[in-house]
Design a protein around this motif. Structure first.
Motif, PDB file in Angstrom:
ATOM      1  N   LYS A  76     -53.405 101.590 -47.122  1.00  0.00           N
ATOM      2  CA  LYS A  76     -52.615 100.935 -48.075  1.00  0.00           C
ATOM      3  C   LYS A  76     -53.264 101.007 -49.514  1.00  0.00           C
ATOM      4  N   GLY A  77     -54.611 100.645 -49.566  1.00  0.00           N
ATOM      5  CA  GLY A  77     -55.304 100.449 -50.746  1.00  0.00           C
ATOM      6  C   GLY A  77     -55.344 101.686 -51.317  1.00  0.00           C
ATOM      7  N   LEU A  78     -55.001 102.942 -50.638  1.00  0.00           N
ATOM      8  CA  LEU A  78     -54.780 104.487 -51.373  1.00  0.00           C
ATOM      9  C   LEU A  78     -53.707 104.584 -51.923  1.00  0.00           C
ATOM     10  N   LYS A  79     -52.840 103.404 -51.933  1.00  0.00           N
ATOM     11  CA  LYS A  79     -51.419 103.506 -52.376  1.00  0.00           C
ATOM     12  C   LYS A  79     -50.465 104.683 -51.327  1.00  0.00           C
ATOM     13  N   ILE A  80     -51.020 104.676 -50.262  1.00  0.00           N
ATOM     14  CA  ILE A  80     -50.203 105.488 -49.323  1.00  0.00           C
ATOM     15  C   ILE A  80     -49.016 104.675 -48.694  1.00  0.00           C
ATOM     16  N   PRO A  81     -47.770 105.142 -49.050  1.00  0.00           N
ATOM     17  CA  PRO A  81     -46.590 104.367 -48.684  1.00  0.00           C
ATOM     18  C   PRO A  81     -46.712 104.218 -47.031  1.00  0.00           C
ATOM     19  N   PHE A  82     -45.824 103.033 -46.649  1.00  0.00           N
ATOM     20  CA  PHE A  82     -45.580 103.051 -45.161  1.00  0.00           C
ATOM     21  C   PHE A  82     -44.830 103.930 -44.635  1.00  0.00           C
ATOM     22  N   ASN A  83     -44.989 104.514 -43.318  1.00  0.00           N
ATOM     23  CA  ASN A  83     -44.281 105.444 -42.705  1.00  0.00           C
ATOM     24  C   ASN A  83     -44.246 105.248 -41.401  1.00  0.00           C
ATOM     25  N   LYS A  84     -43.088 104.951 -41.103  1.00  0.00           N
ATOM     26  CA  LYS A  84     -42.736 104.588 -39.471  1.00  0.00           C
ATOM     27  C   LYS A  84     -43.106 105.556 -38.539  1.00  0.00           C
ATOM     28  N   ASN A  85     -42.749 106.912 -38.944  1.00  0.00           N
ATOM     29  CA  ASN A  85     -43.040 108.058 -38.109  1.00  0.00           C
ATOM     30  C   ASN A  85     -44.421 108.070 -37.991  1.00  0.00           C
ATOM     31  N   TYR A  86     -45.516 107.606 -38.551  1.00  0.00           N
ATOM     32  CA  TYR A  86     -46.828 107.374 -38.136  1.00  0.00           C
ATOM     33  C   TYR A  86     -47.202 106.922 -36.827  1.00  0.00           C
ATOM     34  N   LEU A  87     -45.996 105.777 -36.367  1.00  0.00           N
ATOM     35  CA  LEU A  87     -46.174 104.784 -35.286  1.00  0.00           C
ATOM     36  C   LEU A  87     -45.915 105.515 -34.059  1.00  0.00           C
ATOM     37  N   ALA A  88     -46.284 105.141 -32.673  1.00  0.00           N
ATOM     38  CA  ALA A  88     -45.804 105.374 -31.519  1.00  0.00           C
ATOM     39  C   ALA A  88     -44.430 104.703 -31.266  1.00  0.00           C
ATOM     40  N   SER A  89     -43.490 105.442 -31.032  1.00  0.00           N
ATOM     41  CA  SER A  89     -42.124 104.921 -30.728  1.00  0.00           C
ATOM     42  C   SER A  89     -42.258 104.037 -29.744  1.00  0.00           C
ATOM     43  N   THR A  90     -41.528 102.631 -29.679  1.00  0.00           N
ATOM     44  CA  THR A  90     -41.644 101.849 -28.408  1.00  0.00           C
ATOM     45  C   THR A  90     -40.852 102.413 -27.334  1.00  0.00           C
ATOM     46  N   ASP A  91     -39.879 103.368 -27.809  1.00  0.00           N
ATOM     47  CA  ASP A  91     -39.287 103.948 -26.770  1.00  0.00           C
ATOM     48  C   ASP A  91     -40.140 104.967 -25.732  1.00  0.00           C
ATOM     49  N   GLN A  92     -41.244 105.114 -26.250  1.00  0.00           N
ATOM     50  CA  GLN A  92     -42.224 105.870 -25.291  1.00  0.00           C
ATOM     51  C   GLN A  92     -42.835 105.248 -24.095  1.00  0.00           C
ATOM     52  N   ALA A  93     -42.767 103.884 -24.521  1.00  0.00           N
ATOM     53  CA  ALA A  93     -43.369 102.813 -23.469  1.00  0.00           C
ATOM     54  C   ALA A  93     -42.956 102.959 -22.035  1.00  0.00           C
ATOM     55  N   GLU A  94     -41.630 103.495 -21.965  1.00  0.00           N
ATOM     56  CA  GLU A  94     -40.943 103.530 -20.587  1.00  0.00           C
ATOM     57  C   GLU A  94     -41.870 104.760 -19.736  1.00  0.00           C
ATOM     58  N   LYS A  95     -42.655 105.517 -20.578  1.00  0.00           N
ATOM     59  CA  LYS A  95     -43.319 107.002 -19.766  1.00  0.00           C
ATOM     60  C   LYS A  95     -44.506 106.444 -19.346  1.00  0.00           C
ATOM     61  N   PHE A  96     -44.976 105.333 -19.539  1.00  0.00           N
ATOM     62  CA  PHE A  96     -46.420 104.966 -19.113  1.00  0.00           C
ATOM     63  C   PHE A  96     -45.870 103.999 -17.546  1.00  0.00           C
ATOM     64  N   ASN A  97     -46.316 104.904 -16.589  1.00  0.00           N
ATOM     65  CA  ASN A  97     -45.911 104.137 -15.098  1.00  0.00           C
ATOM     66  C   ASN A  97     -47.101 103.325 -14.629  1.00  0.00           C
ATOM     67  N   THR A  98     -48.373 103.953 -14.499  1.00  0.00           N
ATOM     68  CA  THR A  98     -49.375 103.331 -13.900  1.00  0.00           C
ATOM     69  C   THR A  98     -50.084 102.225 -14.717  1.00  0.00           C
ATOM     70  N   ASN A  99     -50.734 101.249 -13.960  1.00  0.00           N
ATOM     71  CA  ASN A  99     -51.466 100.329 -14.737  1.00  0.00           C
ATOM     72  C   ASN A  99     -52.387 100.924 -15.911  1.00  0.00           C
ATOM     73  N   PHE A 100     -53.178 101.906 -15.401  1.00  0.00           N
ATOM     74  CA  PHE A 100     -54.146 102.551 -16.174  1.00  0.00           C
ATOM     75  C   PHE A 100     -53.385 103.022 -17.573  1.00  0.00           C
ATOM     76  N   GLU A 101     -52.224 103.693 -17.451  1.00  0.00           N
ATOM     77  CA  GLU A 101     -51.543 104.371 -18.457  1.00  0.00           C
ATOM     78  C   GLU A 101     -51.194 103.256 -19.259  1.00  0.00           C
ATOM     79  N   LYS A 102     -50.560 101.870 -18.778  1.00  0.00           N
ATOM     80  CA  LYS A 102     -50.259 100.812 -19.427  1.00  0.00           C
ATOM     81  C   LYS A 102     -51.184 100.086 -20.200  1.00  0.00           C
TER      82      LYS A 102
END
Length: 308
Positions: free
Chosen positions: A74-100
């Motif tokens: 943020k200090g480098l004036k880089i604008p926010f980009n939601k595409n950088y984030l892991a989509s919460t929709d991906q959470a369903e792909k984590f099945n084991t406790n280790f993955e979670k």
């Protein structure tokens, strides 16, 4: 150096460490290229190895806040980009406790990025995802999610948010140790590191600022600590696979050379108070080709973990 425990590596503010280099490893003109190891502080039990608290604390002192990563971006004036984030929709792909547990670190890091940019409209979704993951690995009872959500979405007392997060993760870390699941703490740390490094790598592709380049390079020291921690649990098949996934980026970082030169302390006077400022110099040696290799390697690792 900031003292940070494993418990503070995820959550609404991500009080972990990602950017700071290993101050305790600084030596005048010494190359920090050797992988670190854990000495006689690993206790073998009938179930799984346990790392002594002293070693865990020492390692966590060398891993800095993902909030700092977000603050740098943020200090480098880089604008926010939601595409950088892991989509919460991906959470369903984590099945084991280790993955979670791994996902818990990833989404926690993203939540730190959201908070830094005050993107409260996305916060609830990420907190809800973290709650589901935490509940699934039986640590959700240690979060006060209603209070965390209120503080985060209303931009209220930042110190209170940090304190509640720290208290929650202190209890989680203790609980995981008491239930012979310390490995999950290490896995959470790995998730935080991967996502923090990924955010930096995305910014590196659009900014040639020297600080971003330094941030990418200095992760060599961090990954050496992280790999040493993960290898304590390498007899576990899931951990062995994660370590294998880390190997390409680890080999790339082996080619980075980091040295430190000790400088003379400088006297600084502020508001009538005299203090001394350290002038140690960190030197990171990597050419452009290696720099690009690191960026691609970090992103490949993250894609593999997220099953993209």
């Amino acid at each position: 150096m900031k003292r940070v425990h494993i418990i503070a590596l995820i959550g609404p503010l991500l009080i972990g460490q990602l950017l700071s280099s290993c101050n305790s490893c600084k030596r005048d003109g010494v190359d920090l290229s050797q992988e670190l190891y854990i000495p006689d502080s690993v206790v073998e039990t009938n179930q799984s190895p346990q790392v002594s608290k002293a070693v865990t604390e020492e390692m966590m002192q060398n891993i800095s806040s993902p909030v700092e990563t977000a603050a740098l971006i943020k200090g480098l004036k880089i604008p926010f980009n939601k595409n950088y984030l892991a989509s919460t929709d991906q959470a369903e792909k984590f099945n084991t406790n280790f993955e979670k547990a791994l996902a818990l670190g990833i989404y926690g890091c993203d939540l730190g990025y959201l908070n830094m940019y005050e993107k409260t409209s996305f916060v609830v979704d990420y907190i809800s995802t973290i709650k589901r993951l935490a509940d699934d690995i039986q640590v959700g009872q240690f979060f006060d999610f209603s209070t965390l959500k209120r503080l985060a979405t209303n931009n209220e007392n930042l110190d209170s948010l940090i304190l509640i997060s720290q208290q929650s993760f202190n209890r989680i870390d203790t609980y995981l140790s008491e239930t012979n699941r310390s490995m999950f703490s290490a896995v959470i740390v790995a998730g935080v590191w991967v996502e923090g490094a990924y955010l930096s790598s995305r910014v590196a592709q659009i900014s040639d600022h020297p600080r971003i380049r330094e941030t990418i390079g200095e992760q060599k020291t961090i990954i050496n600590f992280l790999m040493a921690l993960l290898k304590v649990y390498e007899k576990d098949p899931n951990m062995a696979k994660l370590i294998e996934d880390f190997q390409p980026i680890k080999k790339a970082y082996d080619k980075v050379k980091i040295t430190f030169e000790l400088g003379e302390p400088e006297m600084v006077e502020e508001n009538g108070v005299v203090t001394f400022k350290q002038t140690d110099k960190q030197i990171i040696e990597m050419d452009d080709q290696l720099y690009q290799e690191l960026i691609i390697g970090i992103q490949d690792l993250r894609s593999k973990i997220l099953k993209l």
